[in-house]
Write an enzyme that holds these catalytic residues in place. Structure first.
Site, mmCIF file in Angstrom:
data_model
loop_
_atom_site.group_PDB
_atom_site.id
_atom_site.type_symbol
_atom_site.label_atom_id
_atom_site.label_comp_id
_atom_site.label_asym_id
_atom_site.label_seq_id
_atom_site.Cartn_x
_atom_site.Cartn_y
_atom_site.Cartn_z
ATOM 1 N N LYS A 1 -5.574 -3.660 -3.169
ATOM 2 C CA LYS A 1 -5.521 -4.891 -2.392
ATOM 3 C C LYS A 1 -4.921 -4.567 -1.046
ATOM 4 C CE LYS A 1 -4.339 -7.342 -6.452
ATOM 5 N NZ LYS A 1 -3.112 -7.629 -7.135
ATOM 6 N N MET B 1 7.113 -6.737 0.832
ATOM 7 C CA MET B 1 5.999 -7.347 1.581
ATOM 8 C C MET B 1 6.530 -8.171 2.760
ATOM 9 S SD MET B 1 3.895 -8.571 -1.787
ATOM 10 C CE MET B 1 5.360 -9.059 -2.685
ATOM 11 N N ALA C 1 10.265 -0.027 -5.683
ATOM 12 C CA ALA C 1 10.440 0.411 -4.295
ATOM 13 C C ALA C 1 11.894 0.269 -3.840
ATOM 14 C CB ALA C 1 9.516 -0.382 -3.388
ATOM 15 N N ASP D 1 -4.183 0.882 -7.622
ATOM 16 C CA ASP D 1 -4.294 0.184 -6.350
ATOM 17 C C ASP D 1 -3.689 0.980 -5.213
ATOM 18 O OD1 ASP D 1 -1.610 -0.568 -6.888
ATOM 19 O OD2 ASP D 1 -2.403 -2.253 -8.053
HETATM 20 N N1 SAH Z 1 5.555 -3.300 -7.977
HETATM 21 C C1 SAH Z 1 5.992 -2.724 -6.728
HETATM 22 C C2 SAH Z 1 5.996 -3.691 -5.593
HETATM 23 C C3 SAH Z 1 4.656 -4.232 -5.208
HETATM 24 S S1 SAH Z 1 4.736 -5.325 -3.839
HETATM 25 C C4 SAH Z 1 7.388 -2.099 -6.924
HETATM 26 O O1 SAH Z 1 8.041 -2.350 -7.938
HETATM 27 O O2 SAH Z 1 7.812 -1.362 -6.048
HETATM 28 C C5 SAH Z 1 4.334 -4.269 -2.509
HETATM 29 C C6 SAH Z 1 5.515 -4.038 -1.612
HETATM 30 O O3 SAH Z 1 6.399 -3.084 -2.169
HETATM 31 C C7 SAH Z 1 5.172 -3.453 -0.271
HETATM 32 O O4 SAH Z 1 4.737 -4.454 0.617
HETATM 33 C C8 SAH Z 1 6.479 -2.867 0.164
HETATM 34 O O5 SAH Z 1 7.334 -3.857 0.643
HETATM 35 C C9 SAH Z 1 7.040 -2.369 -1.144
HETATM 36 N N2 SAH Z 1 6.785 -0.932 -1.336
HETATM 37 C C10 SAH Z 1 6.110 -0.358 -2.337
HETATM 38 N N3 SAH Z 1 6.120 0.979 -2.220
HETATM 39 C C11 SAH Z 1 6.849 1.260 -1.118
HETATM 40 C C12 SAH Z 1 7.242 2.457 -0.470
HETATM 41 N N4 SAH Z 1 6.881 3.650 -0.925
HETATM 42 N N5 SAH Z 1 7.993 2.362 0.640
HETATM 43 C C13 SAH Z 1 8.368 1.161 1.121
HETATM 44 N N6 SAH Z 1 8.025 0.004 0.548
HETATM 45 C C14 SAH Z 1 7.280 0.041 -0.562
#
Ligand code: SAH
Length: 462
Positions: free
Chosen positions: A271, A384, A333, A249
């Site tokens: 998405k 998010m 993240a 995704d």
């Molecule tokens: N499974 C993912 C999260 C998915 S929800 C995880 O564990 O990281 C998606 C959210 O993750 C985004 O809206 C943002 O808030 C955050 N996110 C994911 N990658 C990111 C990045 N490289 N930098 C900042 N925020 C990130």
């Protein structure tokens, strides 16, 4: 290619090593491991080298090198600190047609030592023909990461079963059988450390071999981390290399996607907020369908699949359909962004706990336990949370969190485009707008954010 890689059987051969120091010892260790008998000649020989020689039933000669010593040996190494001696050994050996290696002098060698990756009987040599040994060693480190330690047991099992398989199957069927062994359930069991079950599965299949069964599909639910490909786990990388098809995704970074096997089919199921290009139910079904076709399906997700990743729903469907799957955690993240922005998520002076919270609005609302969230001594990390940023900040202030509590927005964390915007609960919504912060972005709230200025470090991805 100037040097032809060959696999030399040195078992029970005598190898002459001229020199008794640390360089000689390094080579001796390798040769001893491969079963060679060592003859070492040098006026002084380190204790470790003496021990090694003894373990091979060899001999140590405390004397200067003499060419007569070459009469009884099959392989020669010169590893002295004296270039003249090294040269003489090389000339003498070549005149007797003996393979010779002079350490760090490719021009005096008839063979060089490759960098070696070893997994039991399996050995991979990486040779630059002496032109770039440091590069060869770097490639070795990459190979080390790709090969599971369990592959040694697989090679050993194959060695143990070789004769039995030969006796049971005609030549025409053997290749097919071994292919099944190395790519099917036997390999999976043995590599996971379950040698006994693997061996039993092999024997059972051998007894009644009707040709390769249709390949059985499985799903790898893999966390691809926040962006920087360097943050992948070894296992993630291995499975990415085995996949037939990958469903990924929007959050999977291009650098990570590039490491998926080149000829794997790629399906984008990304998405975007308010716009689901492939509904979740369809993704779940697609995973089931592809696996039932016998494919190795990689479900690659940003961050960690079990943190706001709907990974649980996807494997729920797989479990119902009886499809084998494995889950590989990724760096979420919060961890990635916090590290790369120099914001420790907990800190004795600021936060004794950390909470990961979804800031995703439902019908424009955020239904969260605000009073709890506003209490001191914790770090809040909103995933998010960009669209709902204003709501988050006002609610926290309304429920008692001081308006000057520092807040950081980390945009595209861990990638070469990472940006960190710092403000407080009061100012951050306007700052986010003024700086045009875009998704994906993470919101970190709490005293720990004040450490960012001091602790930010050089981000290697930049
Ligand atoms: N499974 C993912 C999260 C998915 S929800 C995880 O564990 O990281 C998606 C959210 O993750 C985004 O809206 C943002 O808030 C955050 N996110 C994911 N990658 C990111 C990045 N490289 N930098 C900042 N925020 C990130």
């Amino acid at each position: 290619m100037r040097y032809l890689p060959l696999a030399f059987d040195v078992q029970d051969n005598s190898c002459l090593i001229v020199g008794g120091g640390s360089v000689a010892t390094r080579k001796a260790r390798l040769l001893a491991k491969a079963g060679a008998r060592l003859v070492v000649v040098a006026p002084q020989v380190s204790a470790e080298l003496q021990q090694l020689v003894a373990s091979t039933d060899g001999e140590v000669l405390f004397q200067q090198y003499r060419s007569e010593l070459l009469q009884q040996v099959q392989l020669v190494i010169a590893a002295t600190a004296d270039p003249e001696v090294n040269r003489t050994v090389s000339v003498d050996a070549q005149s007797r047609r003996l393979p010779v290696n002079v350490v760090d002098s490719p021009e005096l060698c008839t063979f060089t030592f490759p960098a070696i990756v070893e997994r039991g009987p399996l050995a991979i040599g990486i040779s630059s023909g002496g032109s770039a040994p440091v590069l060869a060693r770097r490639i070795r480190a990459q190979m080390e990461a790709l090969l599971s330690p369990g592959i040694a047991s697989l090679a050993e099992l194959a060695a143990r079963m070789r004769e039995e398989v030969k006796a049971a199957l005609p030549e025409a069927k053997r290749k097919d059988f071994w292919q099944w062994v190395f790519s099917g359930p036997v390999a999976a069991k043995v590599e996971a450390g379950n040698v006994v079950d693997g061996e039993n599965a092999l024997l059972a299949a051998l007894q009644n071999w009707q040709g390769s069964p249709a390949p059985s599909g499985e799903v790898y639910l893999v966390g691809g981390g926040p962006g920087d490909p360097d943050l992948l786990t070894f296992r993630a990388l291995r499975l990415m290399q085995q996949a037939d098809v990958v469903l990924y995704d929007r959050l999977v970074s291009p650098g990570v996607l590039e490491l998926v096997r080149r000829d794997a089919e790629r399906i984008y199921v990304g998405k975007k907020k308010e716009f689901h290009s492939v509904p979740q139910d369809d993704i779940n079904q697609l995973l089931v369908d592809l696996a039932q076709q016998g494919k190795k399906v990689l479900r690659l997700k940003g961050g960690d699949p079990f943190i706001f990743g709907r990974g649980g729903e996807e494997i729920d469907k797989l479990a119902e359909a009886g499809i084998p799957f494995q889950v590989v955690p990724g760096i979420t993240a919060a961890s990635g962004c916090a590290s790369y922005a120099g914001i420790p998520l907990t800190h004795r002076d600021h936060a004794q706990s950390v909470r990961f919270i979804t800031g995703h609005l439902k019908q424009g609302e955020l239904d969260l336990p605000w009073r709890e969230l506003a209490s001191p001594g914790q770090t809040l990390v909103f995933y998010m949370g960009l669209t709902g940023l204003q709501t988050i900040c006002s609610q926290l202030i309304a429920h008692g969190m001081p308006a000057h509590t520092p807040v950081a927005l980390v945009e595209k964390g861990t990638t070469s485009e990472q940006r960190v915007v710092v403000g407080d609960l009061n100012s951050i919504p306007q700052l986010a707008e003024a700086e045009a912060v875009e998704a994906p972005a993470l919101t970190i709230i709490g005293g720990v954010v004040s450490l960012h200025e001091k602790l930010q470090w050089y981000n290697p991805a930049k």
